[in-house]
Design an enzyme around this catalytic site. Structure first.
Site, PDB file in Angstrom:
ATOM      1  N   ASP A 161      48.086   7.335 -39.480  1.00 54.15           N
ATOM      2  CA  ASP A 161      49.072   7.502 -40.550  1.00 54.15           C
ATOM      3  C   ASP A 161      49.215   6.136 -41.220  1.00 54.15           C
ATOM      4  O   ASP A 161      48.430   5.213 -40.958  1.00 54.15           O
ATOM      5  CB  ASP A 161      50.392   8.063 -39.994  1.00 54.15           C
ATOM      6  CG  ASP A 161      51.131   7.087 -39.094  1.00 54.15           C
ATOM      7  OD1 ASP A 161      50.568   6.001 -38.802  1.00 54.15           O
ATOM      8  OD2 ASP A 161      52.261   7.385 -38.675  1.00 54.15           O
TER       9      ASP A 161
ATOM     10  N   HIS B 241      39.565   7.213 -14.621  1.00 57.85           N
ATOM     11  CA  HIS B 241      40.330   8.214 -13.857  1.00 57.85           C
ATOM     12  C   HIS B 241      40.632   9.476 -14.658  1.00 57.85           C
ATOM     13  O   HIS B 241      40.721  10.553 -14.090  1.00 57.85           O
ATOM     14  CB  HIS B 241      41.672   7.625 -13.390  1.00 57.85           C
ATOM     15  CG  HIS B 241      41.515   6.605 -12.307  1.00 57.85           C
ATOM     16  ND1 HIS B 241      42.569   6.193 -11.516  1.00 57.85           N
ATOM     17  CD2 HIS B 241      40.432   5.903 -11.882  1.00 57.85           C
ATOM     18  CE1 HIS B 241      42.135   5.287 -10.649  1.00 57.85           C
ATOM     19  NE2 HIS B 241      40.846   5.080 -10.860  1.00 57.85           N
TER      20      HIS B 241
ATOM     21  N   CYS C 290      48.936   5.363 -34.762  1.00 54.92           N
ATOM     22  CA  CYS C 290      50.193   5.476 -35.511  1.00 54.92           C
ATOM     23  C   CYS C 290      51.061   4.327 -35.021  1.00 54.92           C
ATOM     24  O   CYS C 290      50.573   3.453 -34.301  1.00 54.92           O
ATOM     25  CB  CYS C 290      50.842   6.846 -35.351  1.00 54.92           C
ATOM     26  SG  CYS C 290      51.397   7.280 -33.698  1.00 54.92           S
TER      27      CYS C 290
ATOM     28  N   HIS D 298      38.389  12.513  -9.225  1.00 53.02           N
ATOM     29  CA  HIS D 298      39.031  12.613 -10.543  1.00 53.02           C
ATOM     30  C   HIS D 298      38.563  13.851 -11.305  1.00 53.02           C
ATOM     31  O   HIS D 298      39.296  14.388 -12.119  1.00 53.02           O
ATOM     32  CB  HIS D 298      38.767  11.345 -11.355  1.00 53.02           C
ATOM     33  CG  HIS D 298      39.249  10.110 -10.660  1.00 53.02           C
ATOM     34  ND1 HIS D 298      40.588   9.883 -10.417  1.00 53.02           N
ATOM     35  CD2 HIS D 298      38.575   9.069 -10.105  1.00 53.02           C
ATOM     36  CE1 HIS D 298      40.714   8.733  -9.757  1.00 53.02           C
ATOM     37  NE2 HIS D 298      39.513   8.228  -9.553  1.00 53.02           N
TER      38      HIS D 298
ATOM     39  N   THR E 189      53.683   4.019 -32.828  1.00 52.86           N
ATOM     40  CA  THR E 189      53.857   3.929 -31.370  1.00 52.86           C
ATOM     41  C   THR E 189      52.703   4.554 -30.582  1.00 52.86           C
ATOM     42  O   THR E 189      52.617   4.382 -29.365  1.00 52.86           O
ATOM     43  CB  THR E 189      55.113   4.697 -30.939  1.00 52.86           C
ATOM     44  OG1 THR E 189      54.959   6.064 -31.366  1.00 52.86           O
ATOM     45  CG2 THR E 189      56.367   4.105 -31.551  1.00 52.86           C
TER      46      THR E 189
END
Ligand code: RB5
Length: 158
Positions: A15, A105, A72, A140, A74
């Site tokens: 964004d 993992h 973005c 995993h 955060t």
């Protein structure tokens, strides 16, 4: 004469909050030999992150591209959208070590960067680590398989 390997296509989208860093990372990806597919945004004008996360997540979910990158402010909004898609494992990553573990993992296939909280150098190190680190498999593998909901399931465990 040996034929050259086709370059891996890496879709990338952001964004407005991630726009500047996206542009910088595109140069890095190109230098590293990847075929960069820019899915927007195309300026710092205010946008809605889901409009850019959906098309990219769709590509990864359908297997049209193996790995992608979202940015973005955060990293959270982009990851919320991307992780709604089957077979998508979008990891918000803020350090080189987390990038390594997200691949080893969690077999992350979308790297999500919190652009407002990373320097250019940190973001570049994270991208290189994400792209260079293989999935560790083994125990995993079983855990990754348990993430996906069975066909038609609602997620209601009761
Ligand atoms: C935009 O201001 C910001 O909310 C967005 O980039 C992102 O951080 C959302 O999760």
């Amino acid at each position: 004469m040996p034929t050259a390997e086709p370059r891996e296509r890496i879709p990338i989208a952001s964004d407005h909050a991630g726009y500047d860093m996206k542009q910088k990372l595109e140069q890095l990806l190109d230098k590293l030999g990847y075929d960069v597919q820019d899915l927007g945004t195309n300026s710092e004008a205010s946008t809605d992150y889901p409009d850019f996360a959906h098309p990219l997540a769709h590509e990864i979910s359908d297997g049209e591209a193996k790995r992608g990158i979202l940015l973005c402010g955060t990293g959270l909004g982009m990851s919320y959208v991307a992780n709604r898609y089957p077979h998508v494992r979008a990891a918000v990553v803020w350090s080189r070590e987390i990038a390594e573990l997200a691949r080893q993992h969690n077999d992350a296939n979308i790297l999500v960067l919190p652009a407002r909280f990373l320097s250019e150098y940190e973001a570049e190190e994270i991208v290189k680590t994400f792209l260079d680190t293989p999935f560790a498999g083994g125990r995993h593998e079983r855990r990754i398989e348990k993430i996906e909901l069975p066909e038609g399931a609602t997620g209601d465990c009761a």
